[in-house]
Design a protein around this motif. Structure first.
Motif, PDB file in Angstrom:
ATOM      1  N   THR A 229      -7.466   8.602  -2.298  1.00  0.00           N
ATOM      2  CA  THR A 229      -7.147   7.151  -2.320  1.00  0.00           C
ATOM      3  C   THR A 229      -5.633   6.978  -2.009  1.00  0.00           C
TER       4      THR A 229
ATOM      5  N   PHE B  90       0.691  -1.245  -0.002  1.00  0.00           N
ATOM      6  CA  PHE B  90      -0.090   0.025  -0.021  1.00  0.00           C
ATOM      7  C   PHE B  90       0.828   1.126  -0.037  1.00  0.00           C
TER       8      PHE B  90
ATOM      9  N   GLU C 185      -4.468   5.230   1.458  1.00  0.00           N
ATOM     10  CA  GLU C 185      -3.678   3.908   1.164  1.00  0.00           C
ATOM     11  C   GLU C 185      -2.256   3.892   2.044  1.00  0.00           C
TER      12      GLU C 185
ATOM     13  N   LEU D 132      -8.380  -0.347   4.870  1.00  0.00           N
ATOM     14  CA  LEU D 132      -7.745  -0.614   3.598  1.00  0.00           C
ATOM     15  C   LEU D 132      -8.703  -1.658   2.862  1.00  0.00           C
TER      16      LEU D 132
ATOM     17  N   CYS E 179      -6.688  -8.264   3.479  1.00  0.00           N
ATOM     18  CA  CYS E 179      -7.131  -7.100   4.356  1.00  0.00           C
ATOM     19  C   CYS E 179      -8.467  -7.533   5.491  1.00  0.00           C
TER      20      CYS E 179
ATOM     21  N   SER F 295       1.565   1.478  -3.764  1.00  0.00           N
ATOM     22  CA  SER F 295       0.342   1.912  -4.384  1.00  0.00           C
ATOM     23  C   SER F 295       0.123   3.385  -4.092  1.00  0.00           C
ATOM     24  N   GLY F 296       0.567   3.806  -2.954  1.00  0.00           N
ATOM     25  CA  GLY F 296       0.087   5.307  -2.694  1.00  0.00           C
ATOM     26  C   GLY F 296       1.357   6.150  -3.338  1.00  0.00           C
TER      27      GLY F 296
END
Length: 138
Positions: free
Chosen positions: A54, A24, A58, A78, A108, A27-28
């Motif tokens: 988003t 994450f 994240e 999440l 998650c 991804s962030g």
């Protein structure tokens, strides 16, 4: 060698927490850096603000996974983000790829279930009483 040893279950949960946090955070980072994610969020049609929200959720969730008392709530947060991502990939994007968000959702949600005591403690919710004790009373 002195000191406490962690049960294998606790070690496994920490491995999952660290792996999810890494995923994450990455991804962030991708959401904030733009590029491909700008095009994806343009196709969603709600504006680039959603990409930033988003990304914050994240990255914040990833950091929360690494803080012992916030692991459960972070996993729950999440999982919610992955519900949105899965629905978006399945029904909104032309060439959506729902597999990764669905896998992350399952992991998650499972982690949130295992860490529900942390979420309950943070929210001040008492755990449910043992039903077997109630049945013995009747």
């Amino acid at each position: 060698m002195s000191g406490r040893s962690l049960p294998i279950g606790s070690i496994a949960l920490w491995v999952v927490r660290v792996a999810l946090a890494a995923e994450f955070l990455y991804s962030g980072y991708l959401l904030f850096s733009g590029g491909h994610t700008e095009q994806v969020f343009a196709e969603i049609g709600l504006g680039q603000w959603l990409r930033y929200v988003t990304g914050v959720l994240e990255a914040g969730g990833a950091i929360g996974l690494l803080i012992p008392r916030f692991g459960g709530p972070a996993a729950l947060l999440l999982a919610g983000v992955m519900v949105g991502a899965s629905v978006t990939e399945l029904f909104i994007l032309t060439n959506g790829g729902p597999v990764l968000p669905l896998i992350l959702l399952i992991v998650c949600a499972t982690l949130a279930w295992f860490l529900q005591d942390q979420t309950r403690a943070l929210l001040g919710i008492e755990p449910p009483e043992d039903h077997e004790a109630d049945e013995d009373d009747h």
